[in-house]
Design a protein around this motif. Structure first.
Motif, PDB file in Angstrom:
ATOM      1  N   LEU A 105       1.707   8.666   4.636  1.00 44.15           N
ATOM      2  CA  LEU A 105       1.774   8.230   6.038  1.00 44.15           C
ATOM      3  C   LEU A 105       0.378   8.088   6.638  1.00 44.15           C
ATOM      4  O   LEU A 105       0.082   7.117   7.333  1.00 44.15           O
ATOM      5  N   ARG A 106      -0.470   9.065   6.351  1.00 45.90           N
ATOM      6  CA  ARG A 106      -1.838   9.030   6.897  1.00 45.90           C
ATOM      7  C   ARG A 106      -2.606   7.826   6.367  1.00 45.90           C
ATOM      8  O   ARG A 106      -3.201   7.063   7.117  1.00 45.90           O
ATOM      9  N   LYS A 107      -2.536   7.641   5.034  1.00 49.39           N
ATOM     10  CA  LYS A 107      -3.326   6.577   4.403  1.00 49.39           C
ATOM     11  C   LYS A 107      -2.820   5.177   4.734  1.00 49.39           C
ATOM     12  O   LYS A 107      -3.542   4.205   4.576  1.00 49.39           O
ATOM     13  N   THR A 108      -1.550   5.081   5.147  1.00 49.51           N
ATOM     14  CA  THR A 108      -1.001   3.755   5.408  1.00 49.51           C
ATOM     15  C   THR A 108      -0.797   3.481   6.903  1.00 49.51           C
ATOM     16  O   THR A 108      -0.142   2.524   7.270  1.00 49.51           O
ATOM     17  N   GLU A 151       0.834  -1.204   0.000  1.00 56.56           N
ATOM     18  CA  GLU A 151       0.000   0.000   0.000  1.00 56.56           C
ATOM     19  C   GLU A 151       0.874   1.262   0.000  1.00 56.56           C
ATOM     20  O   GLU A 151       0.572   2.231  -0.711  1.00 56.56           O
ATOM     21  N   ILE A 152       1.967   1.255   0.742  1.00 53.93           N
ATOM     22  CA  ILE A 152       2.881   2.411   0.760  1.00 53.93           C
ATOM     23  C   ILE A 152       3.399   2.676  -0.657  1.00 53.93           C
ATOM     24  O   ILE A 152       3.376   3.812  -1.141  1.00 53.93           O
ATOM     25  N   LEU A 153       3.839   1.625  -1.326  1.00 55.62           N
ATOM     26  CA  LEU A 153       4.401   1.808  -2.674  1.00 55.62           C
ATOM     27  C   LEU A 153       3.341   2.258  -3.667  1.00 55.62           C
ATOM     28  O   LEU A 153       3.587   3.137  -4.493  1.00 55.62           O
ATOM     29  N   ASP A 154       2.162   1.643  -3.573  1.00 56.91           N
ATOM     30  CA  ASP A 154       1.092   2.044  -4.493  1.00 56.91           C
ATOM     31  C   ASP A 154       0.733   3.515  -4.274  1.00 56.91           C
ATOM     32  O   ASP A 154       0.519   4.269  -5.225  1.00 56.91           O
TER      33      ASP A 154
END
Length: 290
Positions: free
Chosen positions: A221-224, A51-54
């Motif tokens: 950072l927030r989304k992951t 998810e971080i990479l996407d």
């Protein structure tokens, strides 16, 4: 869904047929030079890193609420389940570039073309005790994994490399050794990510040649964050029929040190002894707590 699979030795590694049925296509997979591979032993923060990479690559073009499932955005190379399309087919149908590809394969089974194309790879390693606890609960709720059996017995299977994808020890060490001769492996520790995700994302960006604005990094950072991902993934996970979240949630704790709630003092002592023996010649160091 058929009954839970049996394990067998495949190229010397404990496997189940869900990861070997499409082997010809996996082995002969044609990588592209800009492919980015996310590799882990199971339950080491794979979903988090995917998810971080996407988000880093495509977050700004993906609309909130209209995200396709993560397993379509970052396909799982070796998976082959009737209910989902084969990992190799999903990768072939990706329209994004670079293609983000997930694998749990030990380093020696990674298709040759990834090395030939000099692809970038990110390996996430997690301490063995938390890896084991997380994998145990995952096997309880995942119908395409073997039944984990009793916890005591599970520790033995972990130590002897009888879990699907083989020995944790060989897996983390194999990728670590390869990272010394192949400079395009970025080796990350789950514990470091939990300690300071912003720092690790910055290091990741340097490795990938990305230079997102500070606001974009904050958004990633927030989304992951664990709670945010757990909330956002709830619907997606509920639609995956192989998972039974009434047994254990797919995103359970994502913590460092939860092993203390599972190991008895005697089990912990015995495991530490085993760990020392197996890792005595290794310069790879893990933190069991932060």
């Amino acid at each position: 869904m058929a009954q839970r699979p049996r394990t067998f030795k495949f190229e010397g590694i404990t496997m189940s047929h869900y990861f070997t049925d499409n082997w010809e296509k996996v082995k002969n997979f044609k990588a592209k030079p800009d492919d980015v591979v996310i590799a882990t032993y199971p339950k080491a923060g794979t979903t988090w890193m995917c998810e971080i990479l996407d988000q880093l690559y495509f977050g700004e073009m993906r609309k909130e609420g209209s995200l396709s499932p993560l397993y379509e955005r970052v396909p799982f190379l070796e998976v082959c389940i009737e209910e989902l399309s084969k990992g190799t087919d999903q990768i072939e149908s990706l329209t994004t570039s670079p293609r983000l590809i997930k694998t749990h394969l030990p380093v020696q089974l990674v298709p040759q073309s990834f090395w030939e194309q000099n692809c970038r790879m990110i390996y996430v390693a997690r301490n063995p005790k938390d890896s084991m606890v997380s994998y145990y609960h995952f096997e309880r709720m995942n119908k395409i994994q073997p039944d984990p059996g009793a916890w005591e017995e599970y520790i033995h299977k972990f130590n002897t490399g009888e879990l699907v994808f083989g020995s944790w020890y060989d897996h983390v060490q194999g990728w670590w050794d390869k990272s010394k001769s192949y400079s395009r492996i970025h080796y990350v520790f789950f514990e470091d990510m939990k300690e300071d995700a912003a720092r690790e994302i910055s290091r990741l960006c340097s490795f990938l040649g990305l230079s997102p604005a500070e606001t974009q990094k904050q958004e990633v950072l927030r989304k992951t964050g664990f709670d945010e991902m757990k909330k956002n993934f709830a619907d997606e996970i509920s639609k995956i029929k192989i998972f039974d979240e009434s047994i254990s949630p797919f995103m359970r704790k994502g913590a460092v040190g939860d092993w203390k709630n599972h190991f008895t003092a005697a089990q912990n002592e015995a495991f530490d002894e085993e760990y020392r023996k197996k890792m005595k010649n290794s310069d790879l160091k893990f933190r069991m707590e932060i």
